[in-house]
Design a protein around this motif. Sequence first.
Motif, mmCIF file in Angstrom:
data_model
loop_
_atom_site.group_PDB
_atom_site.id
_atom_site.type_symbol
_atom_site.label_atom_id
_atom_site.label_comp_id
_atom_site.label_asym_id
_atom_site.label_seq_id
_atom_site.Cartn_x
_atom_site.Cartn_y
_atom_site.Cartn_z
ATOM 1 N N ASP A 93 0.748 -1.036 0.092
ATOM 2 C CA ASP A 93 0.129 -0.196 0.278
ATOM 3 C C ASP A 93 0.802 1.296 0.015
ATOM 4 O O ASP A 93 2.217 1.274 0.342
ATOM 5 N N ALA A 94 0.181 2.566 -0.064
ATOM 6 C CA ALA A 94 0.976 3.764 -0.316
ATOM 7 C C ALA A 94 1.991 4.204 1.052
ATOM 8 O O ALA A 94 3.047 4.448 0.789
ATOM 9 N N GLY A 95 1.290 3.822 1.897
ATOM 10 C CA GLY A 95 2.183 4.063 3.333
ATOM 11 C C GLY A 95 3.407 3.246 3.366
ATOM 12 O O GLY A 95 4.501 3.631 3.786
ATOM 13 N N THR A 96 3.219 1.876 3.236
ATOM 14 C CA THR A 96 4.551 1.078 2.938
ATOM 15 C C THR A 96 5.133 1.400 2.028
ATOM 16 O O THR A 96 6.599 1.204 2.235
ATOM 17 N N GLN A 97 4.923 1.704 1.007
ATOM 18 C CA GLN A 97 5.756 2.029 -0.224
ATOM 19 C C GLN A 97 6.616 3.172 0.561
ATOM 20 O O GLN A 97 7.925 3.326 0.076
ATOM 21 N N GLN A 98 5.868 4.179 0.718
ATOM 22 C CA GLN A 98 6.599 5.602 1.262
ATOM 23 C C GLN A 98 7.747 4.985 2.220
ATOM 24 O O GLN A 98 8.819 5.771 2.223
ATOM 25 N N ARG A 99 7.283 4.325 3.361
ATOM 26 C CA ARG A 99 8.267 3.859 4.382
ATOM 27 C C ARG A 99 9.599 3.402 3.732
ATOM 28 O O ARG A 99 10.666 3.635 4.168
ATOM 29 N N LEU A 100 9.298 2.286 2.771
ATOM 30 C CA LEU A 100 10.343 1.594 2.316
ATOM 31 C C LEU A 100 11.362 2.322 1.479
ATOM 32 O O LEU A 100 12.296 2.302 1.331
ATOM 33 N N MET A 101 10.896 3.457 0.629
ATOM 34 C CA MET A 101 11.782 4.206 -0.294
ATOM 35 C C MET A 101 12.331 5.131 0.722
ATOM 36 O O MET A 101 13.676 5.410 0.384
ATOM 37 N N ALA A 102 11.880 5.688 1.696
ATOM 38 C CA ALA A 102 12.621 6.739 2.649
ATOM 39 C C ALA A 102 13.603 5.840 3.259
ATOM 40 O O ALA A 102 14.763 6.475 3.351
ATOM 41 N N ASN A 103 13.586 4.857 3.724
ATOM 42 C CA ASN A 103 14.454 4.065 4.535
ATOM 43 C C ASN A 103 15.582 3.572 3.353
ATOM 44 O O ASN A 103 16.760 3.486 3.756
ATOM 45 N N PHE A 104 15.128 3.329 2.225
ATOM 46 C CA PHE A 104 16.177 2.908 1.025
ATOM 47 C C PHE A 104 17.048 4.421 1.006
ATOM 48 O O PHE A 104 18.565 3.924 0.859
ATOM 49 N N GLU A 105 16.601 5.650 1.009
ATOM 50 C CA GLU A 105 17.605 6.562 0.942
ATOM 51 C C GLU A 105 18.548 6.690 1.925
ATOM 52 O O GLU A 105 19.856 6.964 1.599
ATOM 53 N N ASP A 106 18.339 6.427 3.244
ATOM 54 C CA ASP A 106 19.059 6.208 4.129
ATOM 55 C C ASP A 106 20.182 5.023 3.917
ATOM 56 O O ASP A 106 21.149 5.446 4.553
ATOM 57 N N SER A 107 19.449 4.028 3.517
ATOM 58 C CA SER A 107 20.507 2.822 3.490
ATOM 59 C C SER A 107 21.656 3.010 2.262
ATOM 60 O O SER A 107 22.712 2.205 2.150
ATOM 61 N N ARG A 108 21.639 4.127 1.380
ATOM 62 C CA ARG A 108 22.514 4.050 0.380
ATOM 63 C C ARG A 108 23.466 5.397 0.507
ATOM 64 O O ARG A 108 24.152 5.465 -0.486
ATOM 65 N N GLN A 109 23.129 5.917 1.483
ATOM 66 C CA GLN A 109 23.912 7.264 1.742
ATOM 67 C C GLN A 109 25.568 6.905 1.895
ATOM 68 O O GLN A 109 26.383 7.598 1.081
ATOM 69 N N TYR A 110 25.928 5.847 2.432
ATOM 70 C CA TYR A 110 27.386 5.569 2.765
ATOM 71 C C TYR A 110 27.800 5.172 1.101
ATOM 72 O O TYR A 110 28.926 5.291 0.733
ATOM 73 N N ASN A 111 27.129 4.150 0.756
ATOM 74 C CA ASN A 111 27.497 3.443 -0.568
ATOM 75 C C ASN A 111 27.704 4.389 -1.837
ATOM 76 O O ASN A 111 28.633 4.404 -2.636
#
Length: 389
Positions: free
Chosen positions: A252-270
Amino acid sequence: MKIGIDQISFHTTQYFVDMAELAQARNEDPNKYLIGIGQKKMAVIPSTQDSVTLAANAAAKILTPTNRQQIDTVIFASESGIDQSKSGAVYLQSLLALPQQVRAFEVKQACYSATAALQLACGYIALHPDKKVLITASDIARYGIGNAGEPTQGGGAIAMIISKDPKILALEAESTVLTENIMDFWRPNYATEAKVDGHYSGHMYVDFFDEVFAAYRQKTGMTLANFAALAFHLPYTKMGLKALRSVLPQADAGTQQRLMANFEDSRQYNQIVGNLYTGSLYLSLLSLLENTNTLQPGDRLGLFSYGSGAVSEFYTGILQANFKAALLPKLHQAMFAARQQVTVSTYEQLFQQQLPTDGSTVELDLSQDPAQFVLTGIDAHQRQYRKQY
């Protein structure tokens, strides 16, 4: 009994090249690198660093007098090994002054091997709950100057301590795996630079993720809604984004938003390091944990590991109480802040400064390398290492 990641740290070298400048030097639109592959900076590895020294520098950040005595197994995960027989883990035992009463060995399967090491370590701790396992995932990604793979180079090392009652992430029992003999990426013994079919590898990466995640859903009954975040193997960060987008329509939209936001945090170092091969998934995990403002104890993380050739695994873990207190964000951010940008021409010179392949004696200039552990040269066909402080 809970078993998982008790401590985690990262090390890379003091040099980087700006991806926009590299693109301009290659007559490419900078957005091809900044957006097309999702990279901002690329670590540059001087000849005084190799997979052993990178691993030692990472591991030294999490070793204490207490856990030194509890570690009885050292696993060196790498596809940048320095010897066809002797493992990098044996060098680590000596450089890190670990007890001699340890088993030390090396594992290899492209970028998957650190996950293999992690699963082996968890099984070992289940039988020996009073012990700890040190895992290092250390690599230098080399494709060559001016070719299509060049902007996906990089290097560094992750170190993890695996134990019972982990402070950071307790692994759950279920996982799904997939192996298929494909030629998307490989490096023959006679080559110092990898061979890769980039487009094919990218497609296979997404296909493997879709298959192991679907198998996990079928096996456990879970959906994307059960996950606070997903962490991916990130040889370049756009690859993980493609995999995530392939399954987002399931949520759903809420889950998509959460996963995308956390993906952005997860790629900062890489984004500012580049490709770590074996360590890329775990740098992404570290980036997620050290940059998040939303994840909470008890949250479930999904992790996708992929090693070309190809082996993949999807597994999960639960964040532990006070997991933030066990991390080292200030230490890692200080390391990033202290790095020195080099010009494209300097990067090219450093890239070409390789050790002789005939065993010739060589003594390296250490004056520009501030790392604790360095490679000093070769003597009598033997690599020489030093602890500088």
